[in-house]
Structures are given as C-alpha cells and as structure tokens.
Write a protein that holds these residues in place. Structure first.
Motif, PDB file in Angstrom:
ATOM      1  N   LYS A 127       0.840  -1.196   0.000  1.00  0.00           N
ATOM      2  CA  LYS A 127       0.000   0.000   0.000  1.00  0.00           C
ATOM      3  C   LYS A 127       0.873   1.242   0.000  1.00  0.00           C
ATOM      4  O   LYS A 127       1.886   1.312   0.696  1.00  0.00           O
ATOM      5  CB  LYS A 127      -0.902   0.001   1.232  1.00  0.00           C
ATOM      6  CG  LYS A 127      -1.927   1.139   1.287  1.00  0.00           C
ATOM      7  CD  LYS A 127      -1.451   2.439   1.906  1.00  0.00           C
ATOM      8  CE  LYS A 127      -0.966   2.330   3.320  1.00  0.00           C
ATOM      9  NZ  LYS A 127      -0.629   3.691   3.911  1.00  0.00           N
ATOM     10  N   VAL A 160      -2.228  -1.364  -3.680  1.00  0.00           N
ATOM     11  CA  VAL A 160      -3.315  -0.586  -3.085  1.00  0.00           C
ATOM     12  C   VAL A 160      -2.847   0.864  -3.047  1.00  0.00           C
ATOM     13  O   VAL A 160      -1.950   1.221  -2.282  1.00  0.00           O
ATOM     14  CB  VAL A 160      -3.663  -1.079  -1.672  1.00  0.00           C
ATOM     15  CG1 VAL A 160      -4.812  -0.249  -1.092  1.00  0.00           C
ATOM     16  CG2 VAL A 160      -4.021  -2.563  -1.686  1.00  0.00           C
ATOM     17  N   GLU A 162      -3.561   4.767  -2.278  1.00  0.00           N
ATOM     18  CA  GLU A 162      -4.424   5.533  -1.364  1.00  0.00           C
ATOM     19  C   GLU A 162      -4.151   7.034  -1.474  1.00  0.00           C
ATOM     20  O   GLU A 162      -3.397   7.599  -0.678  1.00  0.00           O
ATOM     21  CB  GLU A 162      -4.190   5.083   0.081  1.00  0.00           C
ATOM     22  CG  GLU A 162      -5.037   5.833   1.096  1.00  0.00           C
ATOM     23  CD  GLU A 162      -4.667   5.502   2.528  1.00  0.00           C
ATOM     24  OE1 GLU A 162      -5.350   6.017   3.426  1.00  0.00           O
ATOM     25  OE2 GLU A 162      -3.700   4.755   2.756  1.00  0.00           O
ATOM     26  N   TYR A 198      -8.069   0.832  -5.612  1.00  0.00           N
ATOM     27  CA  TYR A 198      -7.990   2.271  -5.374  1.00  0.00           C
ATOM     28  C   TYR A 198      -8.732   2.563  -4.075  1.00  0.00           C
ATOM     29  O   TYR A 198      -9.898   2.184  -3.913  1.00  0.00           O
ATOM     30  CB  TYR A 198      -8.612   3.026  -6.544  1.00  0.00           C
ATOM     31  CG  TYR A 198      -8.407   4.523  -6.504  1.00  0.00           C
ATOM     32  CD1 TYR A 198      -7.258   5.090  -7.036  1.00  0.00           C
ATOM     33  CD2 TYR A 198      -9.358   5.368  -5.940  1.00  0.00           C
ATOM     34  CE1 TYR A 198      -7.056   6.463  -7.009  1.00  0.00           C
ATOM     35  CE2 TYR A 198      -9.168   6.735  -5.900  1.00  0.00           C
ATOM     36  CZ  TYR A 198      -8.017   7.280  -6.443  1.00  0.00           C
ATOM     37  OH  TYR A 198      -7.819   8.637  -6.403  1.00  0.00           O
ATOM     38  N   LYS A 199      -8.063   3.246  -3.154  1.00  0.00           N
ATOM     39  CA  LYS A 199      -8.629   3.532  -1.837  1.00  0.00           C
ATOM     40  C   LYS A 199      -8.771   5.036  -1.674  1.00  0.00           C
ATOM     41  O   LYS A 199      -7.801   5.777  -1.848  1.00  0.00           O
ATOM     42  CB  LYS A 199      -7.702   2.969  -0.750  1.00  0.00           C
ATOM     43  CG  LYS A 199      -8.143   3.252   0.679  1.00  0.00           C
ATOM     44  CD  LYS A 199      -7.061   2.794   1.658  1.00  0.00           C
ATOM     45  CE  LYS A 199      -7.467   3.101   3.102  1.00  0.00           C
ATOM     46  NZ  LYS A 199      -6.359   2.845   4.047  1.00  0.00           N
ATOM     47  N   CYS A 200      -9.965   5.510  -1.327  1.00  0.00           N
ATOM     48  CA  CYS A 200     -10.158   6.963  -1.265  1.00  0.00           C
ATOM     49  C   CYS A 200     -11.062   7.354  -0.100  1.00  0.00           C
ATOM     50  O   CYS A 200     -11.660   6.518   0.576  1.00  0.00           O
ATOM     51  CB  CYS A 200     -10.724   7.480  -2.580  1.00  0.00           C
ATOM     52  SG  CYS A 200     -12.377   6.882  -2.984  1.00  0.00           S
ATOM     53  N   TRP A 228     -12.619  -0.182  -6.221  1.00  0.00           N
ATOM     54  CA  TRP A 228     -12.254   0.870  -5.276  1.00  0.00           C
ATOM     55  C   TRP A 228     -12.976   0.683  -3.952  1.00  0.00           C
ATOM     56  O   TRP A 228     -14.056   0.088  -3.893  1.00  0.00           O
ATOM     57  CB  TRP A 228     -12.508   2.264  -5.855  1.00  0.00           C
ATOM     58  CG  TRP A 228     -13.928   2.633  -6.209  1.00  0.00           C
ATOM     59  CD1 TRP A 228     -14.617   2.266  -7.323  1.00  0.00           C
ATOM     60  CD2 TRP A 228     -14.812   3.471  -5.442  1.00  0.00           C
ATOM     61  NE1 TRP A 228     -15.871   2.823  -7.310  1.00  0.00           N
ATOM     62  CE2 TRP A 228     -16.018   3.570  -6.178  1.00  0.00           C
ATOM     63  CE3 TRP A 228     -14.697   4.151  -4.230  1.00  0.00           C
ATOM     64  CZ2 TRP A 228     -17.105   4.310  -5.711  1.00  0.00           C
ATOM     65  CZ3 TRP A 228     -15.773   4.900  -3.769  1.00  0.00           C
ATOM     66  CH2 TRP A 228     -16.951   4.978  -4.501  1.00  0.00           C
ATOM     67  N   VAL A 229     -12.324   1.162  -2.889  1.00  0.00           N
ATOM     68  CA  VAL A 229     -12.841   1.037  -1.531  1.00  0.00           C
ATOM     69  C   VAL A 229     -12.665   2.370  -0.825  1.00  0.00           C
ATOM     70  O   VAL A 229     -11.946   3.246  -1.303  1.00  0.00           O
ATOM     71  CB  VAL A 229     -12.106  -0.075  -0.743  1.00  0.00           C
ATOM     72  CG1 VAL A 229     -12.342  -1.446  -1.385  1.00  0.00           C
ATOM     73  CG2 VAL A 229     -10.614   0.217  -0.628  1.00  0.00           C
ATOM     74  N   LEU A 231     -11.833   4.619   2.869  1.00  0.00           N
ATOM     75  CA  LEU A 231     -11.162   4.623   4.162  1.00  0.00           C
ATOM     76  C   LEU A 231     -12.067   5.317   5.172  1.00  0.00           C
ATOM     77  O   LEU A 231     -13.095   5.892   4.803  1.00  0.00           O
ATOM     78  CB  LEU A 231      -9.804   5.302   4.049  1.00  0.00           C
ATOM     79  CG  LEU A 231      -9.738   6.723   3.473  1.00  0.00           C
ATOM     80  CD1 LEU A 231      -9.921   7.775   4.555  1.00  0.00           C
ATOM     81  CD2 LEU A 231      -8.419   6.953   2.757  1.00  0.00           C
ATOM     82  N   PHE A 255     -14.295  -1.574   1.940  1.00  0.00           N
ATOM     83  CA  PHE A 255     -13.546  -0.599   2.736  1.00  0.00           C
ATOM     84  C   PHE A 255     -12.219  -1.182   3.186  1.00  0.00           C
ATOM     85  O   PHE A 255     -12.032  -2.405   3.264  1.00  0.00           O
ATOM     86  CB  PHE A 255     -14.365  -0.174   3.963  1.00  0.00           C
ATOM     87  CG  PHE A 255     -14.681  -1.306   4.908  1.00  0.00           C
ATOM     88  CD1 PHE A 255     -13.805  -1.670   5.918  1.00  0.00           C
ATOM     89  CD2 PHE A 255     -15.861  -2.025   4.768  1.00  0.00           C
ATOM     90  CE1 PHE A 255     -14.101  -2.735   6.773  1.00  0.00           C
ATOM     91  CE2 PHE A 255     -16.171  -3.092   5.614  1.00  0.00           C
ATOM     92  CZ  PHE A 255     -15.286  -3.442   6.618  1.00  0.00           C
ATOM     93  N   LEU A 256     -11.296  -0.286   3.469  1.00  0.00           N
ATOM     94  CA  LEU A 256     -10.045  -0.583   4.168  1.00  0.00           C
ATOM     95  C   LEU A 256      -9.932   0.483   5.236  1.00  0.00           C
ATOM     96  O   LEU A 256      -9.558   1.625   4.963  1.00  0.00           O
ATOM     97  CB  LEU A 256      -8.857  -0.559   3.204  1.00  0.00           C
ATOM     98  CG  LEU A 256      -7.447  -0.710   3.792  1.00  0.00           C
ATOM     99  CD1 LEU A 256      -7.351  -1.893   4.735  1.00  0.00           C
ATOM    100  CD2 LEU A 256      -6.409  -0.812   2.686  1.00  0.00           C
TER     101      LEU A 256
END
Length: 312
Positions: A127, A160, A162, A198-200, A228-229, A231, A255-256
C-alpha cells in the motif's frame, strides 16, 4: 482458465472487501493521547506494536485483509503467523513526512523494502499513501504512484493506492477547498495508473443520508475503472456504516478502515476484550453491508489483462 487477478487475494468470497488498516505510525500515538489524555512521551513504540498485534488477532478472523507497517508489527505478524488463512497481509511501503503530533504532509516509497523477502513472507499486497494537493508537486506524486504500481506488478503483488486529498495553504486560508471535487480530481488523475485497488476518502466526510453520499460517490465511480474502496479517516465511527453502504451503492467494493473499527479499544488498559466484542461485531456488520451492496471485483469492467498476466 485465466489466473485470478492479484486483488482477489484481498477479497471475501463475495468479491467484496472488508479490510482492517493498522498501519498508522505516529498518528496512532496521537490517537492514544486524544482518547486517553496520556503524556505522549510515555507511549512507547512497543505499546503501538502490541496494540496492532491485538487488532490483528481479534479482528483478523473477520477481515479479508489486514494492513500493517514495517515499523510497528509487520515482522512479528508474519513470524508468529498471527493472521488466519482467510485474512491476507498487506504491507505499507510509504515513507512518511510527519512531525510528531501532526498530519502526514508528504510521502515517498520506503527505499529499505526488500521485495523478495516480502513475497517470501506470504504478503499479498503493498500500500502507498499519496497526499494529493493542487500544488506544484502533482506530477512528482503521479510519477511516484506510477512507479509503485509497476513495482507491485513486477513483484507479483497487488497494489493498493491511497490518495488522500488535502487543501493547499492558499485554499485553506481562503476557505475554497472542496473535498468532494478534490477526491474526484485525484481519482481522475491517479486511477488511470491502474492499481489493483484504489482507496479513497468518503465524500462529505460521511455526513448525510445514504442517498446524498451515494450521489457524490457516483462521481468517483465515474472516473475509477478498477475496484475501489473507502477509508474511514475523517468519518465518525457511528457514521461509517452508512458511509460504506452509500459508497457501495455507488459502485465501491468495500472498505479498508482502521479508526472507525478499533478506536473504541484505545482507552482500555487491556484492549483485547473490547476488540473481541464490540469492534469485531462492528466489523462483521460492515462485512454484511459490503456483501449486500458492494460491487464484486470481477464486475469491474476494466479489471483484466496486464495484471492477470503476472498473477500467481
């Protein structure tokens, strides 16, 4: 039959993601101070590591993946095989620029990471945090993200990415920063680099109705063509389930998250009972939400080719 994409290792059987973040570094010490009133200098590194390993032991059985950092816990997590078989380890490889007690202001790739060792450890993904601003460093940050995605692909690891949108000093002084527009602009710029995941941030900080948050999240989905997930930073724990549902209804796959899951355990002398009961129940409930409303990774049209060719 084509091999599964690398991101599949981080997913639930439903193709969605319910992942725990435990990669906070100095920020975790700050959270402990905020939730306990303790003297910052009295919070030892070993305490941060012990808390993260408790999070891994108690929440790992209910998570599809767990994110941790090399400084506080990764080696022990791997060597002691803390995570169960169904919870994939993710390693944070971001070197953070951060003053004690302050926010992360910028990042780079940690130059000390030994990728061959990480792969041998059984880690399934890396990540990278990118602090995104409308400033003169956008091209440098985009190049960093591109290098990260390529590095992961070459190593046979999921990437990943972010990006976290922040105001420039000028925007902050003028009160002109638009969080929702910035999240979308960052996604339009960085998602085409094709990270595995993709984490946003959640639009509107997770405040509002499911319908209103989902309407904003649809703008993210329109420019992101990989899974995508979301945060949980900046979202109140009580708002996070609604925020996850809204994002998933708009096209997110899960989610992450860290703070919305385990902050209740920070004030406890022994965090394990709180993690095992209240926090684990919250994670299970969130898993049901993503299974019900999230988009499986295999339904993301653009998630194919180059990654599949290198997956193991």
């Amino acid at each position: 039959m084509s091999p599964q994409p690398l991101v599949a290792a981080l997913a639930r059987p439903t193709g969605t993601f319910a992942m725990v973040a435990a990669d906070q570094r100095d920020s975790l010490r700050t959270l402990i101070v905020e939730h306990t009133g303790r003297d910052r200098a009295a919070i030892a590194d070993a305490e941060l590591t012990a808390f993260k390993l408790s999070v891994a032991r108690e929440l790992g059985p209910h998570a599809s993946a767990l994110l941790i950092d090399r400084e506080y816990g990764y080696r022990t997590l791997v060597d002691q095989r803390v995570l169960p078989e169904g919870c994939a380890p993710i390693l944070a490889v971001d070197a953070l620029e951060q003053e004690p007690g302050g926010p992360v202001t910028d990042t780079d790739l940690d130059p000390t990471i030994d990728l061959a060792s990480v792969v041998a450890d059984g880690t399934r993904a890396l990540k990278l945090l990118i602090v995104w601003r409308r400033d003169a460093h956008r091209e440098r940050r985009a190049a960093l993200a591109e290098r990260f995605v390529a590095l992961c692909r070459d190593a046979g690891l999921a990437s990943v990415l972010e990006p976290v949108a922040r105001a420039t000093p000028e925007e902050e002084a003028a009160g002109t920063f638009d969080l929702n527009a910035s999240i979308v602009e960052a996604a339009r710029e960085l998602a085409p680099l094709r990270p595995s995941l993709y984490k946003c941030q959640v639009p509107d900080g997770g405040v509002g109705t499911v319908a209103s948050i989902a309407a904003q999240a649809e703008r993210i989905d329109a420019v992101v063509d990989v899974p995508w997930v979301v945060l949980s930073q900046g979202v109140a724990p009580t708002d996070f389930p609604r925020a996850v549902e809204a994002a998933c209804r708009a096209g997110a796959s899960g989610f992450l998250a860290g703070r919305a899951l385990w902050t209740d355990a920070l004030p406890a002398a022994d965090p394990n009972p709180v993690l095992r009961a209240r926090c684990a129940a919250r994670l299970r409930d969130l898993g049901e939400i993503v299974d019900r409303h999230g988009r499986p990774w295999w339904d993301t049209a653009a998630h194919r080719a180059p990654e599949e060719a290198t997956s193991r």
